[in-house]
Design a protein around this motif. Structure first.
Motif, mmCIF file in Angstrom:
data_model
loop_
_atom_site.group_PDB
_atom_site.id
_atom_site.type_symbol
_atom_site.label_atom_id
_atom_site.label_comp_id
_atom_site.label_asym_id
_atom_site.label_seq_id
_atom_site.Cartn_x
_atom_site.Cartn_y
_atom_site.Cartn_z
ATOM 1 N N SER A 276 0.841 -1.196 0.000
ATOM 2 C CA SER A 276 0.000 0.000 0.000
ATOM 3 C C SER A 276 0.875 1.245 0.000
ATOM 4 O O SER A 276 2.035 1.210 0.412
ATOM 5 C CB SER A 276 -0.912 0.017 1.227
ATOM 6 O OG SER A 276 -1.830 -1.062 1.194
ATOM 7 N N SER A 277 0.307 2.346 -0.414
ATOM 8 C CA SER A 277 1.037 3.609 -0.463
ATOM 9 C C SER A 277 0.404 4.602 0.494
ATOM 10 O O SER A 277 -0.773 4.945 0.349
ATOM 11 C CB SER A 277 1.017 4.175 -1.890
ATOM 12 O OG SER A 277 1.398 5.529 -1.889
ATOM 13 N N ARG A 278 1.171 5.036 1.489
ATOM 14 C CA ARG A 278 0.669 6.041 2.424
ATOM 15 C C ARG A 278 0.275 7.309 1.685
ATOM 16 O O ARG A 278 -0.760 7.920 1.965
ATOM 17 C CB ARG A 278 1.729 6.335 3.481
ATOM 18 C CG ARG A 278 1.378 7.500 4.395
ATOM 19 C CD ARG A 278 2.335 7.675 5.552
ATOM 20 N NE ARG A 278 1.876 6.912 6.707
ATOM 21 C CZ ARG A 278 2.346 5.732 7.066
ATOM 22 N NH1 ARG A 278 3.314 5.165 6.348
ATOM 23 N NH2 ARG A 278 1.878 5.095 8.113
ATOM 24 N N GLN A 279 1.081 7.710 0.739
ATOM 25 C CA GLN A 279 0.787 8.934 -0.007
ATOM 26 C C GLN A 279 -0.522 8.813 -0.784
ATOM 27 O O GLN A 279 -1.323 9.750 -0.831
ATOM 28 C CB GLN A 279 1.942 9.256 -0.975
ATOM 29 C CG GLN A 279 3.234 9.696 -0.297
ATOM 30 C CD GLN A 279 3.937 8.574 0.441
ATOM 31 O OE1 GLN A 279 3.805 7.396 0.061
ATOM 32 N NE2 GLN A 279 4.659 8.910 1.494
ATOM 33 N N ALA A 280 -0.763 7.639 -1.357
ATOM 34 C CA ALA A 280 -2.008 7.432 -2.107
ATOM 35 C C ALA A 280 -3.212 7.490 -1.177
ATOM 36 O O ALA A 280 -4.264 8.038 -1.532
ATOM 37 C CB ALA A 280 -1.963 6.093 -2.840
ATOM 38 N N LEU B 83 -3.408 9.157 1.667
ATOM 39 C CA LEU B 83 -3.588 10.553 2.073
ATOM 40 C C LEU B 83 -4.284 11.358 0.978
ATOM 41 O O LEU B 83 -5.087 12.251 1.266
ATOM 42 C CB LEU B 83 -2.234 11.179 2.420
ATOM 43 C CG LEU B 83 -1.615 10.748 3.750
ATOM 44 C CD1 LEU B 83 -0.159 11.171 3.822
ATOM 45 C CD2 LEU B 83 -2.391 11.331 4.919
ATOM 46 N N ARG B 84 -3.980 11.041 -0.278
ATOM 47 C CA ARG B 84 -4.655 11.736 -1.380
ATOM 48 C C ARG B 84 -6.108 11.288 -1.499
ATOM 49 O O ARG B 84 -6.995 12.095 -1.795
ATOM 50 C CB ARG B 84 -3.916 11.471 -2.702
ATOM 51 C CG ARG B 84 -2.578 12.191 -2.817
ATOM 52 C CD ARG B 84 -2.076 12.150 -4.248
ATOM 53 N NE ARG B 84 -1.857 10.786 -4.715
ATOM 54 C CZ ARG B 84 -0.698 10.125 -4.589
ATOM 55 N NH1 ARG B 84 0.337 10.708 -4.000
ATOM 56 N NH2 ARG B 84 -0.584 8.893 -5.060
ATOM 57 N N ARG B 85 -6.348 10.011 -1.253
ATOM 58 C CA ARG B 85 -7.703 9.476 -1.388
ATOM 59 C C ARG B 85 -8.627 9.984 -0.285
ATOM 60 O O ARG B 85 -9.818 10.220 -0.507
ATOM 61 C CB ARG B 85 -7.650 7.950 -1.369
ATOM 62 C CG ARG B 85 -9.019 7.274 -1.544
ATOM 63 C CD ARG B 85 -8.867 5.773 -1.679
ATOM 64 N NE ARG B 85 -10.144 5.084 -1.696
ATOM 65 C CZ ARG B 85 -10.943 4.982 -2.756
ATOM 66 N NH1 ARG B 85 -10.561 5.506 -3.904
ATOM 67 N NH2 ARG B 85 -12.087 4.339 -2.677
ATOM 68 N N PRO C 9 -8.276 12.980 1.987
ATOM 69 C CA PRO C 9 -7.519 14.158 2.412
ATOM 70 C C PRO C 9 -8.106 14.882 3.615
ATOM 71 O O PRO C 9 -9.302 14.777 3.916
ATOM 72 C CB PRO C 9 -7.575 15.048 1.169
ATOM 73 C CG PRO C 9 -8.870 14.690 0.521
ATOM 74 C CD PRO C 9 -9.013 13.212 0.727
ATOM 75 N N ASP D 64 -2.423 10.253 10.706
ATOM 76 C CA ASP D 64 -1.329 9.596 9.983
ATOM 77 C C ASP D 64 -0.130 9.333 10.892
ATOM 78 O O ASP D 64 0.762 8.575 10.534
ATOM 79 C CB ASP D 64 -0.908 10.468 8.795
ATOM 80 C CG ASP D 64 0.134 9.795 7.934
ATOM 81 O OD1 ASP D 64 -0.076 8.617 7.568
ATOM 82 O OD2 ASP D 64 1.173 10.422 7.623
ATOM 83 N N ARG D 65 -0.109 9.959 12.104
ATOM 84 C CA ARG D 65 0.993 9.757 13.045
ATOM 85 C C ARG D 65 0.572 8.857 14.207
ATOM 86 O O ARG D 65 1.161 8.891 15.275
ATOM 87 C CB ARG D 65 1.484 11.113 13.552
ATOM 88 C CG ARG D 65 1.986 12.041 12.457
ATOM 89 C CD ARG D 65 2.333 13.415 13.010
ATOM 90 N NE ARG D 65 3.451 13.336 13.928
ATOM 91 C CZ ARG D 65 3.503 13.958 15.112
ATOM 92 N NH1 ARG D 65 2.468 14.685 15.514
ATOM 93 N NH2 ARG D 65 4.556 13.859 15.886
ATOM 94 N N PRO E 187 -2.868 14.378 8.503
ATOM 95 C CA PRO E 187 -1.421 14.116 8.532
ATOM 96 C C PRO E 187 -0.745 14.428 9.859
ATOM 97 O O PRO E 187 0.165 13.705 10.278
ATOM 98 C CB PRO E 187 -0.879 15.027 7.413
ATOM 99 C CG PRO E 187 -2.031 15.194 6.478
ATOM 100 C CD PRO E 187 -3.246 15.221 7.351
#
Length: 322
Positions: free
Chosen positions: A23-27, A29-31, A33, A255-256, A285
């Protein structure tokens, strides 16, 4: 009290939420937001919080102690009612936590009372009112103890039905209370009309299977060990009952926060979206597990109020009269 909970800033709960391999954390976060709440509402809540109960003290009024029976178990529900709801039907919010409800001023019920909600705190099995009661939902006891969520909904609807009109009933909570919220909305779907879960686990087996060994050991007696108690963990996981969800549901994760899994939440939300269910997830985030800084409190509670007033068809108005 702000800053009182070790889970808000302790190094063990400020890190990074779990993400499955691949999985992608960045993806994610974008999905899902971060979104800003309504500025006027946030400003009003900040003012109430800063007042610290000096002038704005509706939550300090005498509380009602409602006794609720669930089979051979009786638990109490502490209830606060705003002045405008003493003689009319108003929506009820059931706030679940691992703590034991106490009367007196607190900024959280103050927010909801001033927005026109009856505020209820059920002390169901697992609440830290006594050591024995706190352990009454540990391990194999949890599946039966969770039926207190269903009993709470019945008691609150009965108590606040006026002239044949039952109230809308919402459920919310953070961390342990967030888990209870998801169970209430999944396993006991239909008993709550909307739910907002913060810092909650959606899949206990998947989470503990990938959690650090020290966290697994620390929580094994409470939840179970994935190596030996897989059936128990599945039985107590919201994802097991995701197909039952009927009412609007919102989740908010940090996210933390190393006590949650962003990937598990994504699986849960996608399953609901595939059915056309009213569901949302926000990943913040900068947030860790529990958030007690004033700006974090305002951010989260503004979103919670926006959610419930929208889903219950209420005007978004917060009374700031003394």
């Amino acid at each position: 009290m702000l800053g009182a909970h070790a889970d808000a800033d302790s190094p063990r709960v400020v890190g990074a939420a779990l993400v499955h391999e691949g999985s992608s954390r960045q993806a994610l976060l974008r999905r899902y937001p971060r979104r800003e709440p309504a500025p006027a509402l946030a400003s009003t809540l900040a003012a109430i919080l800063a007042d610290s109960g000096q002038r704005l003290r509706w939550s300090a009024a005498p509380v009602e102690e409602l006794a609720c029976d669930n089979g051979d178990v009786t638990f109490r529900i502490q209830v606060r009612v705003p002045p405008s709801c003493l003689e009319r039907t108003c929506p009820v919010l059931a706030y679940y936590s691992g703590g034991c409800p106490h009367p007196g001023y607190h900024w959280r019920p103050e927010f909801f009372l001033r927005a026109g909600f009856i505020y209820a705190e059920p002390a169901i099995r697992g609440a830290r009112c006594t050591e024995a009661w706190a352990r009454a939902d540990d391990g194999p006891l949890r599946e039966v103890a969770a039926t207190d969520l269903e009993a709470s909904s019945r008691c609150l609807r009965t108590r606040f039905t006026r002239e044949g009109a039952p109230p809308k009933l919402g459920i919310l909570g953070w961390s342990y209370g967030g888990n209870q919220t998801l169970v209430g909305m999944t396993r006991f779907a239909g008993h709550y009309d909307a739910g907002f879960a913060l810092a909650a686990k959606t899949d206990l087996h998947a989470f503990f299977s990938q959690a650090p060994p020290e966290l697994r050991r620390a929580r094994a007696s409470e939840y179970g060990d994935p190596a030996t108690d897989a059936e128990q963990l599945h039985a107590n996981s919201p994802i097991t009952y995701v197909e039952r969800v009927k009412a609007p549901l919102a989740l908010m994760l940090g996210d933390r926060d190393p006590k949650v899994s962003l990937s598990d939440a994504d699986v849960f939300v996608r399953a609901l979206q595939a059915r056309g269910q009213d569901v949302s997830l926000m990943i913040v985030p900068e947030h860790a597990h529990l958030t007690e800084r004033p700006e974090e409190v305002v951010f989260q509670h503004a979103h919670v109020l926006q959610f419930f007033t929208t889903k219950f068809g209420m005007p978004l108005s917060v009374d700031t009269r003394p």
